[in-house]
Design an enzyme around this catalytic site. Structure first.
Site, PDB file in Angstrom:
ATOM      1  CG  PHE A  61      -1.612   1.144   1.692  1.00 48.63           C
ATOM      2  CD1 PHE A  61      -2.038   2.049   0.833  1.00 48.63           C
ATOM      3  CD2 PHE A  61      -1.863   1.475   3.202  1.00 48.63           C
ATOM      4  CE1 PHE A  61      -2.834   3.224   1.146  1.00 48.63           C
ATOM      5  CE2 PHE A  61      -2.083   2.737   3.391  1.00 48.63           C
ATOM      6  CZ  PHE A  61      -2.726   3.385   2.526  1.00 48.63           C
TER       7      PHE A  61
ATOM      8  NE  ARG B  63      -3.534  -1.981   7.722  1.00 51.00           N
ATOM      9  CZ  ARG B  63      -2.283  -1.600   7.066  1.00 51.00           C
ATOM     10  NH1 ARG B  63      -1.894  -0.637   7.863  1.00 51.00           N
ATOM     11  NH2 ARG B  63      -1.875  -2.015   6.192  1.00 51.00           N
TER      12      ARG B  63
ATOM     13  CB  SER C 298       7.212  -4.836   7.769  1.00 57.55           C
ATOM     14  OG  SER C 298       6.694  -5.170   8.980  1.00 57.55           O
TER      15      SER C 298
ATOM     16  CE  LYS D 145      13.867 -15.554   8.568  1.00 63.95           C
ATOM     17  NZ  LYS D 145      13.551 -17.071   7.959  1.00 63.95           N
TER      18      LYS D 145
ATOM     19  N   GLY E 242      23.609  -2.912   5.484  1.00 62.39           N
ATOM     20  CA  GLY E 242      24.925  -3.235   4.890  1.00 62.39           C
ATOM     21  C   GLY E 242      24.640  -2.853   3.254  1.00 62.39           C
TER      22      GLY E 242
ATOM     23  N   GLY F 231       1.902  -7.970  -0.316  1.00 60.46           N
ATOM     24  CA  GLY F 231       1.714  -6.631  -1.449  1.00 60.46           C
ATOM     25  C   GLY F 231       0.927  -7.318  -2.651  1.00 60.46           C
TER      26      GLY F 231
ATOM     27  CE1 TYR G  28       4.387  -3.815  11.655  1.00 66.58           C
ATOM     28  CE2 TYR G  28       3.312  -2.622  13.431  1.00 66.58           C
ATOM     29  CZ  TYR G  28       3.752  -2.690  12.018  1.00 66.58           C
ATOM     30  OH  TYR G  28       3.638  -1.676  11.269  1.00 66.58           O
TER      31      TYR G  28
ATOM     32  CG  ASP H  92      12.170 -12.739   2.323  1.00 63.51           C
ATOM     33  OD1 ASP H  92      12.503 -11.840   3.045  1.00 63.51           O
ATOM     34  OD2 ASP H  92      11.981 -14.027   2.591  1.00 63.51           O
TER      35      ASP H  92
HETATM   36  N1  LIG Z   1      -0.142   1.561   6.645  1.00 63.13           N
HETATM   37  C1  LIG Z   1      -0.053   2.306   8.015  1.00 63.13           C
HETATM   38  O1  LIG Z   1      -0.919   2.934   8.674  1.00 63.13           O
HETATM   39  C2  LIG Z   1       1.230   2.138   8.480  1.00 63.13           C
HETATM   40  C3  LIG Z   1       1.343   2.467   9.860  1.00 63.13           C
HETATM   41  C4  LIG Z   1       2.697   2.301  10.660  1.00 63.13           C
HETATM   42  C5  LIG Z   1       3.585   1.663   9.924  1.00 63.13           C
HETATM   43  N2  LIG Z   1       3.543   1.286   8.443  1.00 63.13           N
HETATM   44  C6  LIG Z   1       4.698   0.400   8.024  1.00 63.13           C
HETATM   45  O2  LIG Z   1       4.785   0.710   6.818  1.00 63.13           O
HETATM   46  C7  LIG Z   1       5.201  -0.142   5.962  1.00 63.13           C
HETATM   47  C8  LIG Z   1       4.423  -0.517   4.687  1.00 63.13           C
HETATM   48  O3  LIG Z   1       3.053  -0.738   5.375  1.00 63.13           O
HETATM   49  P1  LIG Z   1       1.716  -1.061   4.189  1.00 63.13           P
HETATM   50  O4  LIG Z   1       0.418  -0.411   5.169  1.00 63.13           O
HETATM   51  O5  LIG Z   1       2.076  -0.414   2.984  1.00 63.13           O
HETATM   52  O6  LIG Z   1       1.700  -2.617   4.629  1.00 63.13           O
HETATM   53  P2  LIG Z   1       1.562  -3.689   3.058  1.00 63.13           P
HETATM   54  O7  LIG Z   1       1.248  -5.012   3.711  1.00 63.13           O
HETATM   55  O8  LIG Z   1       0.385  -3.029   2.179  1.00 63.13           O
HETATM   56  O9  LIG Z   1       3.025  -3.298   2.548  1.00 63.13           O
HETATM   57  C9  LIG Z   1       4.085  -4.158   2.984  1.00 63.13           C
HETATM   58  C10 LIG Z   1       4.952  -4.723   1.752  1.00 63.13           C
HETATM   59  O10 LIG Z   1       6.071  -5.181   2.155  1.00 63.13           O
HETATM   60  C11 LIG Z   1       6.076  -6.629   1.544  1.00 63.13           C
HETATM   61  N3  LIG Z   1       7.134  -7.407   2.512  1.00 63.13           N
HETATM   62  C12 LIG Z   1       6.825  -7.914   3.639  1.00 63.13           C
HETATM   63  N4  LIG Z   1       7.744  -8.797   4.158  1.00 63.13           N
HETATM   64  C13 LIG Z   1       8.631  -8.657   2.898  1.00 63.13           C
HETATM   65  C14 LIG Z   1      10.027  -9.135   2.892  1.00 63.13           C
HETATM   66  N5  LIG Z   1      10.582 -10.151   3.904  1.00 63.13           N
HETATM   67  N6  LIG Z   1      10.769  -9.149   1.554  1.00 63.13           N
HETATM   68  C15 LIG Z   1      10.074  -8.407   0.792  1.00 63.13           C
HETATM   69  N7  LIG Z   1       9.038  -7.582   0.922  1.00 63.13           N
HETATM   70  C16 LIG Z   1       8.317  -8.020   1.967  1.00 63.13           C
HETATM   71  C17 LIG Z   1       4.702  -7.037   1.131  1.00 63.13           C
HETATM   72  O11 LIG Z   1       4.604  -8.010   0.399  1.00 63.13           O
HETATM   73  C18 LIG Z   1       3.993  -5.598   1.252  1.00 63.13           C
HETATM   74  O12 LIG Z   1       4.045  -5.419  -0.440  1.00 63.13           O
HETATM   75  C19 LIG Z   1       5.456  -1.311   6.928  1.00 63.13           C
HETATM   76  O13 LIG Z   1       6.879  -1.342   7.209  1.00 63.13           O
HETATM   77  C20 LIG Z   1       4.552  -0.913   8.040  1.00 63.13           C
HETATM   78  O14 LIG Z   1       4.768  -1.512   9.122  1.00 63.13           O
HETATM   79  C21 LIG Z   1       2.401   1.386   8.018  1.00 63.13           C
END
Ligand SMILES: NC(=O)c1ccc[n+]([C@@H]2O[C@H](COP(=O)([O-])OP(=O)(O)OC[C@H]3O[C@@H](n4cnc5c(N)ncnc54)[C@H](O)[C@@H]3O)[C@@H](O)[C@H]2O)c1
Length: 325
Positions: free
Chosen positions: A12, A187, A76, A92, A103, A37, A146, A57
């Site tokens: 997102f 959510r 994440s 992880k 790195g 995603g 988390y 990954d």
């Molecule tokens: N949306 C919110 O309100 C919000 C609030 C606080 C923090 N965040 C942080 O923002 C980031 C994105 O959140 P989002 O809402 O877009 O969630 P999301 O699930 O839509 O996006 C996360 C993306 O990370 C990818 N991903 C997860 N683990 C992976 C890995 N090991 N290797 C490669 N890709 C991986 C997923 O496939 C996904 O596309 C996250 O780190 C989240 O913790 C989001």
């Protein structure tokens, strides 16, 4: 042309960041393992010569040929439904994943910005939450996977900054919403809109007096853009301080969708935060940033997006992927 790696680029927030950096004239490399995603979030960028997608990954070793100026670590699982289903991957990506990014940044001499979260404050005893507040987190509760991953990620990033002199930025993101959220990610906002679109009653967990504040995605992206280009290495809250109770929010959604659903109440899950509101004084002072999009406007755009999705999206199981650790 500046080159930027965006991990979680098919998610997102990551996909909106890809759009923004493409618009700013960057060469964008999106990296994602698609665990939560969707390719459809970025496929409109595929024809562009300054866009690449790497299916990878980030908890595994990362190799990117050529130069890199910036790394945004957004990979994440982000919603409780996701990280409770895949807790080990969540830990992880917040530990091994950020280590790989830092790195890589050292080798490339790149600046790193990490997506942290208001969840580092846990169930806060200080309200609204300033960056100096250390939080109230239960490390062994269900949300610990988390919250602690994100806290570790901040600590690791700060260690690379102080020990290796790496250029780092930390954004603490508060609840953000907008097009490309998944309807079934658990959510509250997509949950309410999904229920309204399916003609179901809206479920409130607890008595609905708990508060949340919602930031529209364009405002968040603007804040992140400014933070990345700033020279400020300490954490910065980005979110919308306008607070609303979940009960009032449910009523707003019913009004927006023009439906006549009722609200039903279920028990509050463990460690659910009672209040969430960012103190954004730092973002205002350092980045000259504050949110611009009203909840009314942001919700209308988001609702139109959800309505435009194919009908089967409405009925997709809450969690539809199979993974091993
Ligand atoms: N949306 C919110 O309100 C919000 C609030 C606080 C923090 N965040 C942080 O923002 C980031 C994105 O959140 P989002 O809402 O877009 O969630 P999301 O699930 O839509 O996006 C996360 C993306 O990370 C990818 N991903 C997860 N683990 C992976 C890995 N090991 N290797 C490669 N890709 C991986 C997923 O496939 C996904 O596309 C996250 O780190 C989240 O913790 C989001």
């Amino acid at each position: 042309m500046k080159r930027i790696l965006i991990t979680g680029g098919a998610g997102f927030l990551g996909s909106h960041l890809c759009d923004r950096f493409i618009k700013e004239g960057y060469h964008v490399i999106a990296m994602d393992n698609l665990i939560t995603g969707e390719i459809r979030n970025i496929e409109h960028l595929y024809p562009l010569s300054n866009f690449e997608f790497h299916h990878h990954d980030v908890s595994q070793f990362i190799h990117i040929p050529g130069e890199l100026d910036y790394i945004l670590h957004f990979a994440s699982p982000a919603s409780p439904i996701d990280y409770l289903k895949i807790p080990i991957q969540t830990l992880k990506v917040g530990s091994l994943g950020i280590h790989n990014c830092l790195g890589l940044a050292r080798v490339k001499n790149a600046r790193v910005l990490i997506a942290s979260t208001s969840e580092v404050y846990g169930d806060p005893t200080v309200h609204p939450q300033p960056e100096e507040y250390w939080g109230n987190v239960n490390p062994v509760g269900p949300r610990g996977v988390y919250d602690e991953a994100k806290r570790f990620q901040e600590a690791m990033t700060m260690a690379y900054h102080t020990f290796h002199g790496l250029e780092t930025r930390i954004v603490r993101i508060f609840n953000t919403y907008g097009p490309r959220m998944r309807l079934n990610d658990g959510r509250v906002l997509p949950a309410f809109i999904g229920q309204a679109l399916r003609g179901e009653d809206l479920t409130i967990f607890g008595d609905g007096s708990q508060t949340r504040s919602f930031c529209y995605v364009d405002d968040l992206v603007e804040g992140i853009y400014r933070l990345l280009l700033s020279d400020y290495p300490q954490p910065v809250n980005i979110g919308n301080p306008v607070e609303i109770t979940i009960k009032e929010f449910a009523e707003e959604i019913i009004k927006l969708t023009g439906t006549n659903q009722k609200v039903v109440y279920k028990p509050l899950p463990t460690d659910d935060p009672k209040q969430r509101q960012p103190n954004i004084s730092k973002a205002k002072a350092i980045l000259d940033w504050e949110p611009k999009v009203s909840r009314e406007e942001g919700l209308r755009i988001t609702y139109e997006y959800f309505k435009s999705l194919p009908e089967e999206e409405l009925y997709k199981a809450a969690y539809h992927r199979e993974f091993t650790t």
